[in-house]
Design an enzyme around this catalytic site. Sequence first.
Site, PDB file in Angstrom:
ATOM      1  N   ASP A  29       0.845  -1.190   0.000  1.00 26.66           N
ATOM      2  CA  ASP A  29       0.000   0.000   0.000  1.00 26.66           C
ATOM      3  C   ASP A  29       0.885   1.245   0.000  1.00 26.66           C
ATOM      4  OD1 ASP A  29      -3.219   0.530   0.927  1.00 26.66           O
ATOM      5  OD2 ASP A  29      -1.800   2.204   1.084  1.00 26.66           O
ATOM      6  N   GLY A  92     -15.356   3.584   3.747  1.00 29.79           N
ATOM      7  CA  GLY A  92     -14.269   4.412   3.241  1.00 29.79           C
ATOM      8  C   GLY A  92     -13.556   3.820   2.047  1.00 29.79           C
ATOM      9  N   HIS A  99     -10.208  -5.146  -3.566  1.00 35.13           N
ATOM     10  CA  HIS A  99      -8.878  -5.481  -3.054  1.00 35.13           C
ATOM     11  C   HIS A  99      -8.991  -5.893  -1.597  1.00 35.13           C
ATOM     12  CE1 HIS A  99      -9.687  -1.192  -2.640  1.00 35.13           C
ATOM     13  NE2 HIS A  99      -9.010  -1.246  -1.497  1.00 35.13           N
ATOM     14  N   LEU A 100      -8.038  -6.702  -1.198  1.00 39.81           N
ATOM     15  CA  LEU A 100      -7.986  -7.224   0.164  1.00 39.81           C
ATOM     16  C   LEU A 100      -6.740  -6.652   0.835  1.00 39.81           C
ATOM     17  CD1 LEU A 100      -9.059  -9.371   2.207  1.00 39.81           C
ATOM     18  CD2 LEU A 100      -7.786 -11.076   0.917  1.00 39.81           C
TER      19      LEU A 100
HETATM   20  P1  AMP Z   1      -9.658   1.296   0.179  1.00 46.24           P
HETATM   21  O1  AMP Z   1      -9.853   2.485   1.062  1.00 46.24           O
HETATM   22  O2  AMP Z   1     -10.036   0.002   0.856  1.00 46.24           O
HETATM   23  O3  AMP Z   1     -10.300   1.480  -1.177  1.00 46.24           O
HETATM   24  O4  AMP Z   1      -8.108   1.168  -0.028  1.00 46.24           O
HETATM   25  C1  AMP Z   1      -7.432   1.709  -1.105  1.00 46.24           C
HETATM   26  C2  AMP Z   1      -5.984   1.654  -0.734  1.00 46.24           C
HETATM   27  O5  AMP Z   1      -5.227   1.776  -1.912  1.00 46.24           O
HETATM   28  C3  AMP Z   1      -5.553   2.770   0.217  1.00 46.24           C
HETATM   29  O6  AMP Z   1      -5.026   2.185   1.401  1.00 46.24           O
HETATM   30  C4  AMP Z   1      -4.495   3.518  -0.581  1.00 46.24           C
HETATM   31  O7  AMP Z   1      -3.428   3.966   0.212  1.00 46.24           O
HETATM   32  C5  AMP Z   1      -4.055   2.479  -1.592  1.00 46.24           C
HETATM   33  N1  AMP Z   1      -3.549   2.999  -2.845  1.00 46.24           N
HETATM   34  C6  AMP Z   1      -4.102   3.948  -3.640  1.00 46.24           C
HETATM   35  N2  AMP Z   1      -3.352   4.154  -4.734  1.00 46.24           N
HETATM   36  C7  AMP Z   1      -2.303   3.313  -4.649  1.00 46.24           C
HETATM   37  C8  AMP Z   1      -1.168   3.045  -5.466  1.00 46.24           C
HETATM   38  N3  AMP Z   1      -0.943   3.710  -6.599  1.00 46.24           N
HETATM   39  N4  AMP Z   1      -0.278   2.114  -5.061  1.00 46.24           N
HETATM   40  C9  AMP Z   1      -0.473   1.445  -3.893  1.00 46.24           C
HETATM   41  N5  AMP Z   1      -1.535   1.640  -3.082  1.00 46.24           N
HETATM   42  C10 AMP Z   1      -2.421   2.562  -3.443  1.00 46.24           C
END
Ligand code: AMP
Length: 112
Positions: A29, A92, A99-100
């Site tokens: 992440d 959120g 994704h997990l």
């Molecule tokens: P969610 O809130 O469950 O949709 O989680 C999305 C996650 O994706 C968040 O924890 C972000 O920090 C992560 N995220 C967003 N863009 C990227 C990226 N380019 N590379 C890695 N993680 C990302």
Amino acid sequence: MDDCIFCQIGQTQADTHLYSDERCFVIRDIAPSAPTHLLVIPRQHVTSLQAADPAQEVLLSHLITIAEQMARQEQVHQSGYRLVINQGRDAGQGVDHLHLHVLGGKQLPPLG
Ligand code: AMP
Ligand code: ZN
């Protein structure tokens, strides 16, 4: 999906993949909330858990299997870890591609 960040990472940023197979890949992440914070991401663009088809049951269990394998690889399998799927606004969910989250490496805050 051309405008989906996780589809893009799946297709073009193989050097960032900690694990990869034909069904999913794993990245760190970008804004970790624990020392180990991985994302297990299906290659297929499924917008959320709610949007997953019953026919994708095998894919969902594969994501969990890979999460367990990654926790072992990250050496958090004995200390413990948490698997999270954020579904929708109240949870959120920020990226509309299923994704997990795999979180570990510290004492995580209680849920309740
Ligand atoms: P969610 O809130 O469950 O949709 O989680 C999305 C996650 O994706 C968040 O924890 C972000 O920090 C992560 N995220 C967003 N863009 C990227 C990226 N380019 N590379 C890695 N993680 C990302
Ligand atoms: Zn996508």
